[in-house]
Design a protein around this motif. Structure first.
Motif, PDB file in Angstrom:
ATOM      1  N   ASN A   1       0.832  -1.213   0.000  1.00  0.00           N
ATOM      2  CA  ASN A   1       0.000   0.000   0.000  1.00  0.00           C
ATOM      3  C   ASN A   1       0.867   1.265   0.000  1.00  0.00           C
ATOM      4  O   ASN A   1       0.547   2.244  -0.667  1.00  0.00           O
ATOM      5  N   LEU A   2       1.960   1.240   0.754  1.00  0.00           N
ATOM      6  CA  LEU A   2       2.861   2.392   0.797  1.00  0.00           C
ATOM      7  C   LEU A   2       3.539   2.603  -0.555  1.00  0.00           C
ATOM      8  O   LEU A   2       3.642   3.740  -1.037  1.00  0.00           O
ATOM      9  N   ALA A   3       4.014   1.525  -1.171  1.00  0.00           N
ATOM     10  CA  ALA A   3       4.635   1.634  -2.498  1.00  0.00           C
ATOM     11  C   ALA A   3       3.618   2.158  -3.509  1.00  0.00           C
ATOM     12  O   ALA A   3       3.955   3.012  -4.345  1.00  0.00           O
ATOM     13  N   ASP A   4       2.382   1.678  -3.427  1.00  0.00           N
ATOM     14  CA  ASP A   4       1.328   2.149  -4.334  1.00  0.00           C
ATOM     15  C   ASP A   4       1.035   3.630  -4.118  1.00  0.00           C
ATOM     16  O   ASP A   4       0.807   4.366  -5.080  1.00  0.00           O
ATOM     17  N   TRP A   5       1.035   4.071  -2.861  1.00  0.00           N
ATOM     18  CA  TRP A   5       0.798   5.491  -2.567  1.00  0.00           C
ATOM     19  C   TRP A   5       1.888   6.360  -3.201  1.00  0.00           C
ATOM     20  O   TRP A   5       1.603   7.361  -3.846  1.00  0.00           O
ATOM     21  N   MET A   6       3.159   5.950  -3.026  1.00  0.00           N
ATOM     22  CA  MET A   6       4.253   6.720  -3.627  1.00  0.00           C
ATOM     23  C   MET A   6       4.173   6.686  -5.151  1.00  0.00           C
ATOM     24  O   MET A   6       4.396   7.703  -5.815  1.00  0.00           O
ATOM     25  N   ALA A   7       3.834   5.530  -5.731  1.00  0.00           N
ATOM     26  CA  ALA A   7       3.726   5.409  -7.184  1.00  0.00           C
ATOM     27  C   ALA A   7       2.612   6.308  -7.719  1.00  0.00           C
ATOM     28  O   ALA A   7       2.768   6.937  -8.778  1.00  0.00           O
ATOM     29  N   ALA A   8       1.508   6.384  -7.004  1.00  0.00           N
ATOM     30  CA  ALA A   8       0.403   7.247  -7.430  1.00  0.00           C
ATOM     31  C   ALA A   8       0.813   8.720  -7.393  1.00  0.00           C
ATOM     32  O   ALA A   8       0.463   9.494  -8.289  1.00  0.00           O
ATOM     33  N   ARG A   9       1.556   9.103  -6.366  1.00  0.00           N
ATOM     34  CA  ARG A   9       2.042  10.505  -6.311  1.00  0.00           C
ATOM     35  C   ARG A   9       3.028  10.759  -7.452  1.00  0.00           C
ATOM     36  O   ARG A   9       3.018  11.809  -8.082  1.00  0.00           O
ATOM     37  N   TYR A  10       3.897   9.787  -7.733  1.00  0.00           N
ATOM     38  CA  TYR A  10       4.837   9.899  -8.851  1.00  0.00           C
ATOM     39  C   TYR A  10       4.071  10.120 -10.157  1.00  0.00           C
ATOM     40  O   TYR A  10       4.418  10.990 -10.961  1.00  0.00           O
ATOM     41  N   ALA A  11       3.005   9.336 -10.364  1.00  0.00           N
ATOM     42  CA  ALA A  11       2.199   9.462 -11.580  1.00  0.00           C
ATOM     43  C   ALA A  11       1.560  10.846 -11.680  1.00  0.00           C
ATOM     44  O   ALA A  11       1.329  11.350 -12.786  1.00  0.00           O
ATOM     45  N   GLU A  12       1.302  11.470 -10.532  1.00  0.00           N
ATOM     46  CA  GLU A  12       0.742  12.829 -10.493  1.00  0.00           C
ATOM     47  C   GLU A  12       1.823  13.893 -10.628  1.00  0.00           C
ATOM     48  O   GLU A  12       1.516  15.080 -10.673  1.00  0.00           O
ATOM     49  N   GLY A  13       3.090  13.469 -10.640  1.00  0.00           N
ATOM     50  CA  GLY A  13       4.192  14.423 -10.719  1.00  0.00           C
ATOM     51  C   GLY A  13       4.538  15.051  -9.384  1.00  0.00           C
ATOM     52  O   GLY A  13       5.153  16.118  -9.327  1.00  0.00           O
ATOM     53  N   LEU A  14       4.163  14.385  -8.289  1.00  0.00           N
ATOM     54  CA  LEU A  14       4.403  14.915  -6.950  1.00  0.00           C
ATOM     55  C   LEU A  14       5.535  14.165  -6.256  1.00  0.00           C
ATOM     56  O   LEU A  14       5.619  12.935  -6.346  1.00  0.00           O
ATOM     57  N   SER A  15       6.363  14.879  -5.560  1.00  0.00           N
ATOM     58  CA  SER A  15       7.428  14.292  -4.748  1.00  0.00           C
ATOM     59  C   SER A  15       6.878  13.957  -3.376  1.00  0.00           C
ATOM     60  O   SER A  15       5.925  14.579  -2.912  1.00  0.00           O
ATOM     61  N   THR A  16       7.496  12.965  -2.705  1.00  0.00           N
ATOM     62  CA  THR A  16       6.962  12.496  -1.427  1.00  0.00           C
ATOM     63  C   THR A  16       8.044  12.324  -0.376  1.00  0.00           C
ATOM     64  O   THR A  16       9.215  12.126  -0.698  1.00  0.00           O
ATOM     65  N   VAL A  17       7.609  12.376   0.877  1.00  0.00           N
ATOM     66  CA  VAL A  17       8.438  11.982   2.010  1.00  0.00           C
ATOM     67  C   VAL A  17       7.554  11.145   2.927  1.00  0.00           C
ATOM     68  O   VAL A  17       6.456  11.550   3.286  1.00  0.00           O
ATOM     69  N   LEU A  18       8.038   9.964   3.252  1.00  0.00           N
ATOM     70  CA  LEU A  18       7.269   8.984   4.000  1.00  0.00           C
ATOM     71  C   LEU A  18       8.001   8.621   5.282  1.00  0.00           C
ATOM     72  O   LEU A  18       9.194   8.327   5.246  1.00  0.00           O
ATOM     73  N   ALA A  19       7.301   8.651   6.401  1.00  0.00           N
ATOM     74  CA  ALA A  19       7.844   8.166   7.674  1.00  0.00           C
ATOM     75  C   ALA A  19       7.452   6.697   7.781  1.00  0.00           C
ATOM     76  O   ALA A  19       6.270   6.373   7.895  1.00  0.00           O
TER      77      ALA A  19
END
Length: 192
Positions: free
Chosen positions: A76-94
């Motif tokens: 689920n976490l990998a999918d969340w980051m991948a979805a943000r990537y697809a939106e062109g958004l950078s992420t930071v995850l704890a």
């Protein structure tokens, strides 16, 4: 830094950055990840919020999670980051990301994930855990986390920071050593 693999923008998308602040419970992951987000504009997420109710109940009762319980959470976490990537958004995850295999799974999300490992004395971390309020993870599970913790390998993109530093210094060190731009747009985009 250990390995250094950056995503390219060959597919026409604006490059994004994806950072996982990792370590055992009580290391300060959430504080540092939020600080990175505030300083850079990367979209923040707390991995604890992705746990199933059964995982939370298990940890609250003092029973450590096994790999079978962690795998859907990590996906689920990998999918969340991948979805943000697809939106062109950078992420930071704890996220604890304690084992290499867990980090490998997270890397299946967006290309080019960097890890910031908050590492230090178990006594310092245990003290922090006993003083914090409102968290379901009991200090009694710290030993099970330290037992399975695998440090970043030389081929993993990331860095290790000492948890004894003040949070603002940890944030600044992570941002500087990862080469993250500060003051980015509030939409979470991060220029490389």
């Amino acid at each position: 830094m250990t390995g250094d693999r950056r995503p390219s923008a060959h597919d026409g998308r604006r490059p994004t950055r994806h950072v996982v602040v990792m370590g055992v419970s009580g290391a300060g992951k959430t504080t540092v990840a939020r600080g990175i987000s505030e300083l850079t504009g990367l979209r923040f997420a707390e991995a604890d919020e992705f746990h199933s109710e059964s995982n939370v109940a298990r940890m609250r009762s003092g029973v450590p999670l096994d790999d079978a319980a962690r795998l859907p959470w990590l996906r689920n976490l990998a999918d969340w980051m991948a979805a943000r990537y697809a939106e062109g958004l950078s992420t930071v995850l704890a996220c604890s990301a304690l084992k290499r295999s867990y980090r490998d799974l997270l890397r299946q999300g967006p290309p080019g994930v960097d890890f910031v490992h908050l590492h230090g004395s178990v006594d310092v971390i245990r003290d922090r855990m006993t003083r914090r309020a409102g968290h379901y993870m009991p200090a009694s599970l710290l030993d099970s986390q330290t037992a399975i913790l695998e440090r970043l390998g030389p081929d993993e993109s990331g860095l290790v920071l000492d948890v004894s530093l003040p949070p603002d210094e940890l944030v600044t060190a992570a941002v500087n050593r990862l080469g993250l731009a500060t003051g980015s747009a509030l939409d979470g985009r991060q220029a490389v």
